[in-house]
Scaffold this motif. Sequence first.
Motif, mmCIF file in Angstrom:
data_model
loop_
_atom_site.group_PDB
_atom_site.id
_atom_site.type_symbol
_atom_site.label_atom_id
_atom_site.label_comp_id
_atom_site.label_asym_id
_atom_site.label_seq_id
_atom_site.Cartn_x
_atom_site.Cartn_y
_atom_site.Cartn_z
ATOM 1 N N PHE A 295 0.839 -1.204 0.000
ATOM 2 C CA PHE A 295 0.000 0.000 0.000
ATOM 3 C C PHE A 295 0.873 1.253 0.000
ATOM 4 O O PHE A 295 1.907 1.324 0.666
ATOM 5 N N ALA A 296 0.435 2.257 -0.738
ATOM 6 C CA ALA A 296 1.078 3.575 -0.714
ATOM 7 C C ALA A 296 0.056 4.601 -1.180
ATOM 8 O O ALA A 296 -0.825 4.306 -1.978
ATOM 9 N N SER A 297 0.184 5.797 -0.648
ATOM 10 C CA SER A 297 -0.709 6.896 -1.012
ATOM 11 C C SER A 297 0.078 8.187 -0.985
ATOM 12 O O SER A 297 1.030 8.328 -0.215
ATOM 13 N N HIS A 298 -0.305 9.128 -1.829
ATOM 14 C CA HIS A 298 0.393 10.410 -1.856
ATOM 15 C C HIS A 298 0.369 11.088 -0.490
ATOM 16 O O HIS A 298 1.315 11.771 -0.113
ATOM 17 N N SER A 299 -0.720 10.911 0.245
ATOM 18 C CA SER A 299 -0.859 11.568 1.541
ATOM 19 C C SER A 299 -0.536 10.645 2.709
ATOM 20 O O SER A 299 -0.752 11.017 3.861
ATOM 21 N N GLY A 300 -0.027 9.448 2.437
ATOM 22 C CA GLY A 300 0.272 8.520 3.516
ATOM 23 C C GLY A 300 -0.979 7.797 3.978
ATOM 24 O O GLY A 300 -2.103 8.211 3.683
ATOM 25 N N PRO A 301 -0.809 6.704 4.734
ATOM 26 C CA PRO A 301 -1.961 5.904 5.168
ATOM 27 C C PRO A 301 -2.471 6.288 6.548
ATOM 28 O O PRO A 301 -2.978 5.441 7.263
ATOM 29 N N PHE A 302 -2.344 7.552 6.938
ATOM 30 C CA PHE A 302 -2.508 7.892 8.347
ATOM 31 C C PHE A 302 -3.953 8.168 8.727
ATOM 32 O O PHE A 302 -4.371 9.290 8.961
#
Length: 849
Positions: A295-302
Amino acid sequence: MPLVQTTLALPGESLADLSPQLAGPQAANLLALWTSLWHPRLLVETRQLPGTAAVDTLVDVGREPDQLLLVPAVAQSHLTDPWEPDDPWIPRLQQFGRRSEVISRIAEAVEIDLPTDPAVTADFYALGFAYLQMELLTRSMRYDRMTSLDSLRTAVVEAADARLAGDEATATDRLVAAYDQLMQNRNHYYPIDFHLIDLSLTAPSTLGEAFAQECRTADKLNVLVTAEVLDTLGNQHPDSLQALREAIDEGRVGLCGGTTAGGSLAELLPEQLLAELRGAQDNAKEHLGEPMRVFASHSGPFAPLAPGMLYRLGYHAAVLSNFAGGPMPPGSSCRTTWTALDNQTIEGLAAQPIDAGSDSAMLGLSQVMQQSMNYDLAASLLVVGWPGHRTEWYDDLRQVTKRSPLLGRPITLEDYFEITSSHDYAGTMPADDYPAPAAAKGQPETLPQTPDATDFVAPLAQFAGADGTTFESLANLLGTSDVSNSSDEPAAGALWLNASSVPRVLSGGELPAFGWLWLPRMVAALPRCEDGALHNEVMDVVFDPSTGGISATRLHAKRGNRMSQYLAVAPIGPQGIAAGLQLAVDGWRVVESGDERGTLASTYRVVDRDGKTLAKVEQRTTLARESHTLSIEVDFEPTSDRARHCAVASRIAVPDKDSLLTRGLGGVDLETQRTRPRAEWVGILSARSPVAVLCDRVRSHRWHSDRMLDTTLVEAAGENTRARLSYEVDCRYPAEAFAAWQNPALLASLPAAAPTQTTGWWLRIGAANVTATHLATEQTEVGQVLRVRLLETAGRPVSTLLAAWRPIVEAQLVNFRGEPDQQLAIESGDARVAMAPYEFLEVMLLVSN
């Protein structure tokens, strides 16, 4: 005149004395000048490696004969007075940040033909970049240089000779020998290879030829994609999608992602978050044939619930780095195990990203290497860039990796997590560190209802065995008379039906979650609204004529004031421009006083110290029957341009000084020590007077004076002049109150005669801190199956029973792919479920026919 030596002027004595933290233009200029001096033709002409000299010394003695001297911008700025010698062998290049521009002007200065074919020059520029990074790293690690410059010089010059002569075998051999010399120096103090994670970010606007070419030539490249990107590839760039598939199949590209468009996950409620993640997984299967595992996202998985969802969706690792400038979980190692609030763990990479499009970031590569050397057992560099938007120094870095692991060995994320370990480094993000969702621009016309009421009413009716999927079908199931009450005679009472997992306290008793309560018809002793007061079956609200706000809120079943409220105004913007603002009370009026609700409007004026009116303000306070909720709507009407320099807040006071403040995020309540949290809802939790503040959008709150809370409603007037919020009185679970407030259609009151059983439930959750976010039913040959997703909202572990109106014969946990995970114990027809703090899970119940 023959060229004997090439030299770069520096602020200090050597490259090791350079600061790797230079502004972008200075960093680009320095890199362009230094790597240009490694052109193979210049190396062959001088038979020397490029040298360095202190600029302040050169000012006094000048250049040596037959010496090409380049003065970067950082060296010029080091001098008290700019040094601009009138010498063609000291070309003025301080304004150039591209190597091609520097090479063309060097060729003019020394009158030598300098080929620009990358096949001839790329290896030598990359070698110069690597040499610079090793010099900077040697300084940052406080080690002495071990490299034999004579051996290095010999290997480099021989490689240049062979390259210009077209002898590729010899050129390659001597280049490898040169890198070996540099590698020996690095191995003196750190003999383990770096992992280089090269990550390409994507967006629909970056999917042109640059991306297709990147996929065709990729070698251990990682690509972050969203569902939006894959859809765009499939619809508009099928050739690029095919190139991506082939690169993945050949192991040249590793894929990561897992969101629809890459937005912040912190803004999503549990069902929204699950739909986002599951939708992205399904999209990857459609376009690529298999789901993603990293998993990865531009805004992080937070988001507080993200790790558990990712695990139950089949992800085995996550890139925790945030490419939008947000927080990362604390920890000393970039290779970590992320432990979230629900105690669920997932393997993670929390490396600080290096911007491949930034000149200063690429110059500072050695600093990140040094940091990783000090703290990481699995030393890792994360280089991130957009297709077609990387600097030429990034190309130098990748060229180095083709010859040597000196600056890192490229690896895909799948392989990285396969061969590395977190070494017991765990990154746990405290509740206060989870980012607040961004405030929405503008005022929504209606509150979003998530999930939709039909997502609960219809499954509940099916589960209960009703002939239909509406509240009316549930009422008919209970054996009441015609709920339409078409006769002229008033109904004997009201049947309250609850399709949510939040119980409601009414004047005649508790309305169970997923249940019903019948109350006889009663005539209100007082009107719903009168001058200065609101009344209903559970509380009285008294207003203060001096503030226009609420002076006391008293529950009939409990003693004492639970909450007071009034509007406050404050200046914003330039100091003094709105000083002395006050809120003048004009009075109040009854807006509505009917069987269902009462509304009182308080009117104000914002005035300055001279008494001039800057704006008109009206607060409408509504109290519905059988409700613990005070709904407030504020209208702000500017009458002067100066009104934009004031803010209006709703201020409440509670009687207890030892109250705990919580903020809402991702469907749960997070305890916070922040005095200015931003959230859609906050809770003031105390033993006597718990209150939940429920807002129509993300708002700023200010906790002060031990027992007072301000919620900003109107700020910079003219942009948002209407605001809504509600106060839930005597509320111990704000997250659940917010869910119920968002979905008023989950509650119904129907005129009806008394049923045989005046109260009961069809589904019962035994813990008040556990809420249901989803229901679904299906009929099978062996019985009826109910799928329910549960969320623990208060941060407390719990072991509770799930009960149904018919005995449960089998129960099991399932993951979010619908696969069985764990069998649950059955106790006297009820299912036992244990949940960690903030855990989100799905349970499948089988009830007998």
